[in-house]
Write a protein that holds these residues in place. Structure first.
Motif, PDB file in Angstrom:
ATOM      1  N   LEU A   8       0.837  -1.196   0.000  1.00 23.25           N
ATOM      2  CA  LEU A   8       0.000   0.000   0.000  1.00 23.25           C
ATOM      3  C   LEU A   8       0.871   1.245   0.000  1.00 23.25           C
ATOM      4  O   LEU A   8       1.746   1.401   0.844  1.00 23.25           O
ATOM      5  CB  LEU A   8      -0.917  -0.002   1.237  1.00 23.25           C
ATOM      6  CG  LEU A   8      -1.744   1.260   1.481  1.00 23.25           C
ATOM      7  CD1 LEU A   8      -2.771   1.470   0.366  1.00 23.25           C
ATOM      8  CD2 LEU A   8      -2.445   1.183   2.839  1.00 23.25           C
ATOM      9  N   PHE A   9       0.642   2.116  -0.988  1.00 26.26           N
ATOM     10  CA  PHE A   9       1.282   3.423  -1.041  1.00 26.26           C
ATOM     11  C   PHE A   9       0.222   4.465  -0.710  1.00 26.26           C
ATOM     12  O   PHE A   9      -0.838   4.470  -1.335  1.00 26.26           O
ATOM     13  CB  PHE A   9       1.841   3.710  -2.438  1.00 26.26           C
ATOM     14  CG  PHE A   9       2.919   2.768  -2.889  1.00 26.26           C
ATOM     15  CD1 PHE A   9       4.254   3.053  -2.665  1.00 26.26           C
ATOM     16  CD2 PHE A   9       2.589   1.584  -3.539  1.00 26.26           C
ATOM     17  CE1 PHE A   9       5.247   2.184  -3.090  1.00 26.26           C
ATOM     18  CE2 PHE A   9       3.577   0.714  -3.968  1.00 26.26           C
ATOM     19  CZ  PHE A   9       4.907   1.008  -3.737  1.00 26.26           C
ATOM     20  N   SER A  10       0.486   5.326   0.250  1.00 29.41           N
ATOM     21  CA  SER A  10      -0.456   6.387   0.597  1.00 29.41           C
ATOM     22  C   SER A  10       0.246   7.733   0.520  1.00 29.41           C
ATOM     23  O   SER A  10       1.402   7.852   0.927  1.00 29.41           O
ATOM     24  CB  SER A  10      -1.023   6.188   2.013  1.00 29.41           C
ATOM     25  OG  SER A  10      -1.723   4.982   2.110  1.00 29.41           O
ATOM     26  N   TRP A  11      -0.471   8.720   0.004  1.00 31.43           N
ATOM     27  CA  TRP A  11       0.070  10.071  -0.110  1.00 31.43           C
ATOM     28  C   TRP A  11      -0.419  10.891   1.083  1.00 31.43           C
ATOM     29  O   TRP A  11      -1.614  11.044   1.292  1.00 31.43           O
ATOM     30  CB  TRP A  11      -0.399  10.700  -1.420  1.00 31.43           C
ATOM     31  CG  TRP A  11       0.091  12.100  -1.648  1.00 31.43           C
ATOM     32  CD1 TRP A  11      -0.616  13.248  -1.452  1.00 31.43           C
ATOM     33  CD2 TRP A  11       1.380  12.507  -2.103  1.00 31.43           C
ATOM     34  NE1 TRP A  11       0.146  14.340  -1.768  1.00 31.43           N
ATOM     35  CE2 TRP A  11       1.379  13.922  -2.168  1.00 31.43           C
ATOM     36  CE3 TRP A  11       2.528  11.819  -2.466  1.00 31.43           C
ATOM     37  CZ2 TRP A  11       2.495  14.648  -2.584  1.00 31.43           C
ATOM     38  CZ3 TRP A  11       3.630  12.542  -2.879  1.00 31.43           C
ATOM     39  CH2 TRP A  11       3.606  13.939  -2.934  1.00 31.43           C
ATOM     40  N   GLN A  12       0.526  11.380   1.886  1.00 31.26           N
ATOM     41  CA  GLN A  12       0.242  12.210   3.069  1.00 31.26           C
ATOM     42  C   GLN A  12      -0.705  11.503   4.029  1.00 31.26           C
ATOM     43  O   GLN A  12      -1.694  12.066   4.483  1.00 31.26           O
ATOM     44  CB  GLN A  12      -0.327  13.569   2.644  1.00 31.26           C
ATOM     45  CG  GLN A  12       0.681  14.424   1.906  1.00 31.26           C
ATOM     46  CD  GLN A  12       0.175  15.817   1.604  1.00 31.26           C
ATOM     47  OE1 GLN A  12      -1.015  16.099   1.721  1.00 31.26           O
ATOM     48  NE2 GLN A  12       1.080  16.691   1.225  1.00 31.26           N
ATOM     49  N   ARG A  13      -0.367  10.261   4.348  1.00 33.10           N
ATOM     50  CA  ARG A  13      -1.161   9.517   5.325  1.00 33.10           C
ATOM     51  C   ARG A  13      -0.787   9.970   6.727  1.00 33.10           C
ATOM     52  O   ARG A  13       0.389  10.113   7.042  1.00 33.10           O
ATOM     53  CB  ARG A  13      -0.892   8.020   5.188  1.00 33.10           C
ATOM     54  CG  ARG A  13      -1.695   7.175   6.181  1.00 33.10           C
ATOM     55  CD  ARG A  13      -1.528   5.697   5.905  1.00 33.10           C
ATOM     56  NE  ARG A  13      -0.182   5.245   6.190  1.00 33.10           N
ATOM     57  CZ  ARG A  13       0.377   4.179   5.640  1.00 33.10           C
ATOM     58  NH1 ARG A  13      -0.285   3.481   4.761  1.00 33.10           N
ATOM     59  NH2 ARG A  13       1.601   3.827   5.952  1.00 33.10           N
ATOM     60  N   GLU A  14      -1.776  10.184   7.552  1.00 36.50           N
ATOM     61  CA  GLU A  14      -1.558  10.532   8.952  1.00 36.50           C
ATOM     62  C   GLU A  14      -2.393   9.597   9.819  1.00 36.50           C
ATOM     63  O   GLU A  14      -3.597   9.429   9.579  1.00 36.50           O
ATOM     64  CB  GLU A  14      -1.955  11.990   9.235  1.00 36.50           C
ATOM     65  CG  GLU A  14      -1.066  13.016   8.528  1.00 36.50           C
ATOM     66  CD  GLU A  14      -1.504  14.436   8.817  1.00 36.50           C
ATOM     67  OE1 GLU A  14      -2.457  14.603   9.618  1.00 36.50           O
ATOM     68  OE2 GLU A  14      -0.916  15.358   8.251  1.00 36.50           O
ATOM     69  N   GLY A  15      -1.773   8.996  10.814  1.00 36.49           N
ATOM     70  CA  GLY A  15      -2.494   8.096  11.701  1.00 36.49           C
ATOM     71  C   GLY A  15      -3.082   6.924  10.936  1.00 36.49           C
ATOM     72  O   GLY A  15      -2.387   6.258  10.170  1.00 36.49           O
ATOM     73  N   ASN A  16      -4.372   6.663  11.152  1.00 30.38           N
ATOM     74  CA  ASN A  16      -5.010   5.541  10.471  1.00 30.38           C
ATOM     75  C   ASN A  16      -5.794   5.981   9.237  1.00 30.38           C
ATOM     76  O   ASN A  16      -6.744   5.312   8.823  1.00 30.38           O
ATOM     77  CB  ASN A  16      -5.926   4.780  11.443  1.00 30.38           C
ATOM     78  CG  ASN A  16      -7.068   5.653  11.943  1.00 30.38           C
ATOM     79  OD1 ASN A  16      -7.061   6.862  11.745  1.00 30.38           O
ATOM     80  ND2 ASN A  16      -8.029   5.034  12.600  1.00 30.38           N
ATOM     81  N   ASN A  17      -5.393   7.096   8.633  1.00 32.79           N
ATOM     82  CA  ASN A  17      -5.972   7.513   7.359  1.00 32.79           C
ATOM     83  C   ASN A  17      -5.275   6.726   6.251  1.00 32.79           C
ATOM     84  O   ASN A  17      -4.408   7.242   5.544  1.00 32.79           O
ATOM     85  CB  ASN A  17      -5.789   9.021   7.160  1.00 32.79           C
ATOM     86  CG  ASN A  17      -6.235   9.472   5.780  1.00 32.79           C
ATOM     87  OD1 ASN A  17      -7.125   8.884   5.186  1.00 32.79           O
ATOM     88  ND2 ASN A  17      -5.597  10.506   5.263  1.00 32.79           N
ATOM     89  N   TRP A  18      -5.635   5.438   6.139  1.00 38.05           N
ATOM     90  CA  TRP A  18      -4.931   4.541   5.214  1.00 38.05           C
ATOM     91  C   TRP A  18      -5.092   4.977   3.765  1.00 38.05           C
ATOM     92  O   TRP A  18      -4.238   4.701   2.938  1.00 38.05           O
ATOM     93  CB  TRP A  18      -5.448   3.106   5.395  1.00 38.05           C
ATOM     94  CG  TRP A  18      -5.397   2.657   6.811  1.00 38.05           C
ATOM     95  CD1 TRP A  18      -6.456   2.487   7.656  1.00 38.05           C
ATOM     96  CD2 TRP A  18      -4.233   2.368   7.576  1.00 38.05           C
ATOM     97  NE1 TRP A  18      -6.018   2.090   8.900  1.00 38.05           N
ATOM     98  CE2 TRP A  18      -4.662   2.008   8.883  1.00 38.05           C
ATOM     99  CE3 TRP A  18      -2.861   2.365   7.305  1.00 38.05           C
ATOM    100  CZ2 TRP A  18      -3.778   1.645   9.889  1.00 38.05           C
ATOM    101  CZ3 TRP A  18      -1.988   2.011   8.315  1.00 38.05           C
ATOM    102  CH2 TRP A  18      -2.434   1.659   9.585  1.00 38.05           C
ATOM    103  N   GLN A  19      -6.179   5.653   3.454  1.00 38.30           N
ATOM    104  CA  GLN A  19      -6.428   6.079   2.081  1.00 38.30           C
ATOM    105  C   GLN A  19      -5.564   7.258   1.670  1.00 38.30           C
ATOM    106  O   GLN A  19      -5.372   7.509   0.482  1.00 38.30           O
ATOM    107  CB  GLN A  19      -7.909   6.432   1.916  1.00 38.30           C
ATOM    108  CG  GLN A  19      -8.302   6.807   0.508  1.00 38.30           C
ATOM    109  CD  GLN A  19      -9.801   6.873   0.347  1.00 38.30           C
ATOM    110  OE1 GLN A  19     -10.535   6.173   1.034  1.00 38.30           O
ATOM    111  NE2 GLN A  19     -10.265   7.703  -0.571  1.00 38.30           N
ATOM    112  N   GLY A  20      -4.997   7.971   2.634  1.00 33.15           N
ATOM    113  CA  GLY A  20      -4.196   9.132   2.299  1.00 33.15           C
ATOM    114  C   GLY A  20      -5.056  10.278   1.776  1.00 33.15           C
ATOM    115  O   GLY A  20      -6.268  10.307   1.971  1.00 33.15           O
ATOM    116  N   ARG A  21      -4.409  11.190   1.081  1.00 27.82           N
ATOM    117  CA  ARG A  21      -5.112  12.348   0.521  1.00 27.82           C
ATOM    118  C   ARG A  21      -4.685  12.537  -0.936  1.00 27.82           C
ATOM    119  O   ARG A  21      -3.516  12.455  -1.252  1.00 27.82           O
ATOM    120  CB  ARG A  21      -4.772  13.626   1.305  1.00 27.82           C
ATOM    121  CG  ARG A  21      -5.277  13.607   2.723  1.00 27.82           C
ATOM    122  CD  ARG A  21      -4.873  14.873   3.464  1.00 27.82           C
ATOM    123  NE  ARG A  21      -5.449  14.907   4.797  1.00 27.82           N
ATOM    124  CZ  ARG A  21      -4.926  14.310   5.853  1.00 27.82           C
ATOM    125  NH1 ARG A  21      -3.793  13.637   5.734  1.00 27.82           N
ATOM    126  NH2 ARG A  21      -5.516  14.375   7.033  1.00 27.82           N
TER     127      ARG A  21
END
Length: 199
Positions: free
Chosen positions: A163-176
């Motif tokens: 999983l690659f996430s852009w600007q993930r913080e905490g459990n925001n696995w989807q990122g932004r």
């Protein structure tokens, strides 16, 4: 990969904007170029991990062959980056196979055959399943049955996905999404302004 030239497959609105809007395309190119042009280096394991020097060299050369020739990682990296910049995340499932190769002990073994992409629109509306401690446990995907008559939820264990996430913080696995803030301008306002200029 030139994502703007890929018109053979059915694409979404964001893909259309990336192909038709020169400002969005330039922004994507600016962010993607360092990833697309990145170099890959494979280091030998330490002597403590693998005491046999010939085996260390053979394993390192095999991994390098797998990631640079058999599975071009630069192309994969650009695909992943394009996905997570647009949607906020990119999800892949590593698929392994067996192969004969002179560098492997015994002449054959496992290798990374492909990185199967799991598209955002194939995921369940609530795809991120966590354990009691808030760690990601599995990713839920929707898939058709063998006969295609109905859809089932498939849970992909976190150990089996990348999983690659852009600007993930905490459990925001989807990122932004990197471009969500400009989507309205690029997809709605600019086309109307161009019509006014034409008039």
């Amino acid at each position: 990969i030139d994502y703007r030239a890929d018109t053979a497959k059915d694409t979404g609105e964001w893909d259309e904007i990336a192909r038709s809007n020169p400002f969005v395309a330039a922004g994507l190119d600016f962010v993607l170029s360092p990833i697309r042009d990145a170099r890959l280096d494979v280091e030998e394991p330490s002597a403590d991990a693998v005491p046999d020097e010939a085996l260390r060299r053979a394993v390192t050369d095999f991994v390098r062959w797998n990631l640079t020739e058999r599975l071009p990682l630069a192309s994969f990296g650009a695909t992943a980056a394009h996905g997570f910049l647009k949607s906020g995340f990119a999800l892949f499932e590593p698929l392994f196979g067996t192969t004969a190769h002179p560098l492997l002990p015994g002449g054959s073994g496992f290798y990374l055959r492909s990185m199967a992409q799991r598209l955002p629109n194939s995921l369940h509306p609530n795809p991120w399943l966590e354990d009691d401690d808030g760690r990601l446990r599995c990713v839920r995907q929707m898939g058709p049955t063998a006969m295609g008559s109905r859809w089932l939820d498939v849970e992909l264990p976190v150990e089996q996905v990348v999983l690659f996430s852009w600007q993930r913080e905490g459990n925001n696995w989807q990122g932004r999404s990197a471009f969500r803030a400009v989507w309205y301008i690029a997809g709605r306002v600019m086309p109307e302004l161009l019509k006014l200029i034409g008039v």
